[in-house]
Write a protein that holds these residues in place. Structure first.
Motif, PDB file in Angstrom:
ATOM      1  N   ASP A  35       1.015  -1.024  -0.374  1.00 26.44           N
ATOM      2  CA  ASP A  35       0.328   0.303  -0.081  1.00 26.44           C
ATOM      3  C   ASP A  35       0.676   1.990  -0.004  1.00 26.44           C
ATOM      4  O   ASP A  35       0.461   2.511   0.201  1.00 26.44           O
ATOM      5  CB  ASP A  35      -1.232  -0.007   1.535  1.00 26.44           C
ATOM      6  N   SER A  36       2.026   1.071  -0.245  1.00 21.72           N
ATOM      7  CA  SER A  36       2.992   2.371   0.285  1.00 21.72           C
ATOM      8  C   SER A  36       3.352   3.649  -1.244  1.00 21.72           C
ATOM      9  O   SER A  36       3.295   3.990  -1.522  1.00 21.72           O
ATOM     10  CB  SER A  36       4.435   1.410   0.238  1.00 21.72           C
ATOM     11  N   VAL A  37       2.487   2.614  -1.891  1.00 20.30           N
ATOM     12  CA  VAL A  37       2.390   3.483  -3.659  1.00 20.30           C
ATOM     13  C   VAL A  37       0.518   3.370  -4.187  1.00 20.30           C
ATOM     14  O   VAL A  37       0.154   2.774  -3.530  1.00 20.30           O
ATOM     15  CB  VAL A  37       3.258   1.828  -5.043  1.00 20.30           C
ATOM     16  N   ASP A  38       0.628   4.538  -5.007  1.00 12.70           N
ATOM     17  CA  ASP A  38      -0.703   4.451  -5.857  1.00 12.70           C
ATOM     18  C   ASP A  38      -0.211   3.994  -7.018  1.00 12.70           C
ATOM     19  O   ASP A  38      -0.706   3.895  -7.714  1.00 12.70           O
ATOM     20  CB  ASP A  38      -0.502   6.054  -6.283  1.00 12.70           C
ATOM     21  N   TRP A  39      -1.728   2.508  -6.397  1.00  9.74           N
ATOM     22  CA  TRP A  39      -1.834   2.052  -8.103  1.00  9.74           C
ATOM     23  C   TRP A  39      -2.584   2.307  -9.037  1.00  9.74           C
ATOM     24  O   TRP A  39      -3.877   3.114  -8.247  1.00  9.74           O
ATOM     25  CB  TRP A  39      -2.102   0.283  -6.781  1.00  9.74           C
ATOM     26  N   ILE A  40      -2.255   1.690 -10.103  1.00  7.78           N
ATOM     27  CA  ILE A  40      -3.687   1.968 -10.757  1.00  7.78           C
ATOM     28  C   ILE A  40      -4.933   1.250 -10.454  1.00  7.78           C
ATOM     29  O   ILE A  40      -4.746   0.816  -9.254  1.00  7.78           O
ATOM     30  CB  ILE A  40      -3.132   1.908 -12.440  1.00  7.78           C
ATOM     31  N   GLU A  41      -6.132   1.290 -10.791  1.00 10.16           N
ATOM     32  CA  GLU A  41      -7.192   0.883  -9.949  1.00 10.16           C
ATOM     33  C   GLU A  41      -7.011  -0.539 -10.452  1.00 10.16           C
ATOM     34  O   GLU A  41      -7.602  -1.296  -9.457  1.00 10.16           O
ATOM     35  CB  GLU A  41      -8.443   0.979 -10.654  1.00 10.16           C
ATOM     36  N   HIS A  42      -6.935  -0.773 -11.451  1.00 11.80           N
ATOM     37  CA  HIS A  42      -7.112  -2.458 -12.059  1.00 11.80           C
ATOM     38  C   HIS A  42      -6.327  -3.354 -11.306  1.00 11.80           C
ATOM     39  O   HIS A  42      -6.264  -4.256 -10.880  1.00 11.80           O
ATOM     40  CB  HIS A  42      -7.508  -2.616 -13.269  1.00 11.80           C
ATOM     41  N   ASP A  43      -5.018  -2.964 -10.991  1.00 12.55           N
ATOM     42  CA  ASP A  43      -3.438  -3.597 -10.086  1.00 12.55           C
ATOM     43  C   ASP A  43      -4.321  -3.421  -8.772  1.00 12.55           C
ATOM     44  O   ASP A  43      -3.492  -4.589  -8.203  1.00 12.55           O
ATOM     45  CB  ASP A  43      -2.951  -2.682 -10.792  1.00 12.55           C
ATOM     46  N   ARG A  44      -4.593  -2.764  -8.485  1.00 12.93           N
ATOM     47  CA  ARG A  44      -5.136  -2.688  -6.959  1.00 12.93           C
ATOM     48  C   ARG A  44      -6.312  -4.041  -6.908  1.00 12.93           C
ATOM     49  O   ARG A  44      -5.991  -4.215  -5.492  1.00 12.93           O
ATOM     50  CB  ARG A  44      -5.363  -1.083  -6.625  1.00 12.93           C
ATOM     51  N   ASP A  45      -6.816  -3.903  -7.533  1.00 10.26           N
ATOM     52  CA  ASP A  45      -7.531  -5.062  -6.866  1.00 10.26           C
ATOM     53  C   ASP A  45      -6.811  -6.871  -7.004  1.00 10.26           C
ATOM     54  O   ASP A  45      -7.519  -7.401  -6.792  1.00 10.26           O
ATOM     55  CB  ASP A  45      -8.555  -5.349  -8.673  1.00 10.26           C
ATOM     56  N   VAL A  46      -5.817  -6.550  -7.651  1.00  6.25           N
ATOM     57  CA  VAL A  46      -5.132  -8.560  -7.745  1.00  6.25           C
ATOM     58  C   VAL A  46      -4.281  -8.177  -5.924  1.00  6.25           C
ATOM     59  O   VAL A  46      -3.859  -8.795  -6.125  1.00  6.25           O
ATOM     60  CB  VAL A  46      -4.715  -8.213  -8.943  1.00  6.25           C
ATOM     61  N   LEU A  47      -4.308  -7.012  -5.896  1.00  6.79           N
ATOM     62  CA  LEU A  47      -3.392  -7.131  -4.396  1.00  6.79           C
ATOM     63  C   LEU A  47      -3.738  -8.072  -3.776  1.00  6.79           C
ATOM     64  O   LEU A  47      -2.714  -8.330  -3.249  1.00  6.79           O
ATOM     65  CB  LEU A  47      -3.555  -5.226  -3.883  1.00  6.79           C
TER      66      LEU A  47
END
Length: 146
Positions: A117-129
């Protein structure tokens, strides 16, 4: 063909790679296009006609990062990036080379489970975290993630 005999084509596939090494995953910061510049993603790109998803990911990691990698398995989920374009994520292992930001990125970071969570992910990439975090938290390396 569909039930009417018409030829149908599915969406064009974009693959993203969760490249795992030593309990960490590689994140790449986009430098373009402007809409996503400065945000983070799992590297990858569009599959070419006749290419499998695994082949596309391996080619894209070589082009974007200068590394040889092996796609191991697809992670759950698929996301419509825009009409006709579907994003799918894969776990990959590094075979040779050290990743460098060659194309589309201006910075790379290896992130551990507590750093996702330390970086600002693109939305779709955040979904797979959650799937990636599960792999990292289990202490599994890419080999064990098969």
């Amino acid at each position: 063909m569909d039930q009417t005999g018409e030829t149908t084509t599915g969406p064009r596939i974009v693959v993203g790679g969760a490249l795992i090494r030593d309990g960490r995953v590689l994140a790449a910061r986009r430098n373009s296009p402007e809409a996503v510049a400065g945000r983070w993603e799992f590297p990858g790109g569009k599959a070419e006609p006749g290419e499998t998803e695994a082949q596309a990911l391996e080619r894209e990691l070589l082009e974007e990062l200068g590394v040889r990698a092996r796609a191991l398995r697809r992670l759950p989920g698929a996301w419509a990036v825009r009409p006709g374009l579907e994003l799918r994520f894969w776990v990959a292992e590094l075979l040779s080379g050290e990743p460098r930001a060659l194309e589309d990125h201006d910075e790379l970071r290896w992130l551990g489970p507590a750093e996702l969570d330390s970086v600002d992910w693109i939305e779709h990439d955040r979904d797979v975290l959650p799937h990636v975090a599960g792999l990292l938290a289990d202490g599994r390396d890419a080999q064990a993630a098969r």
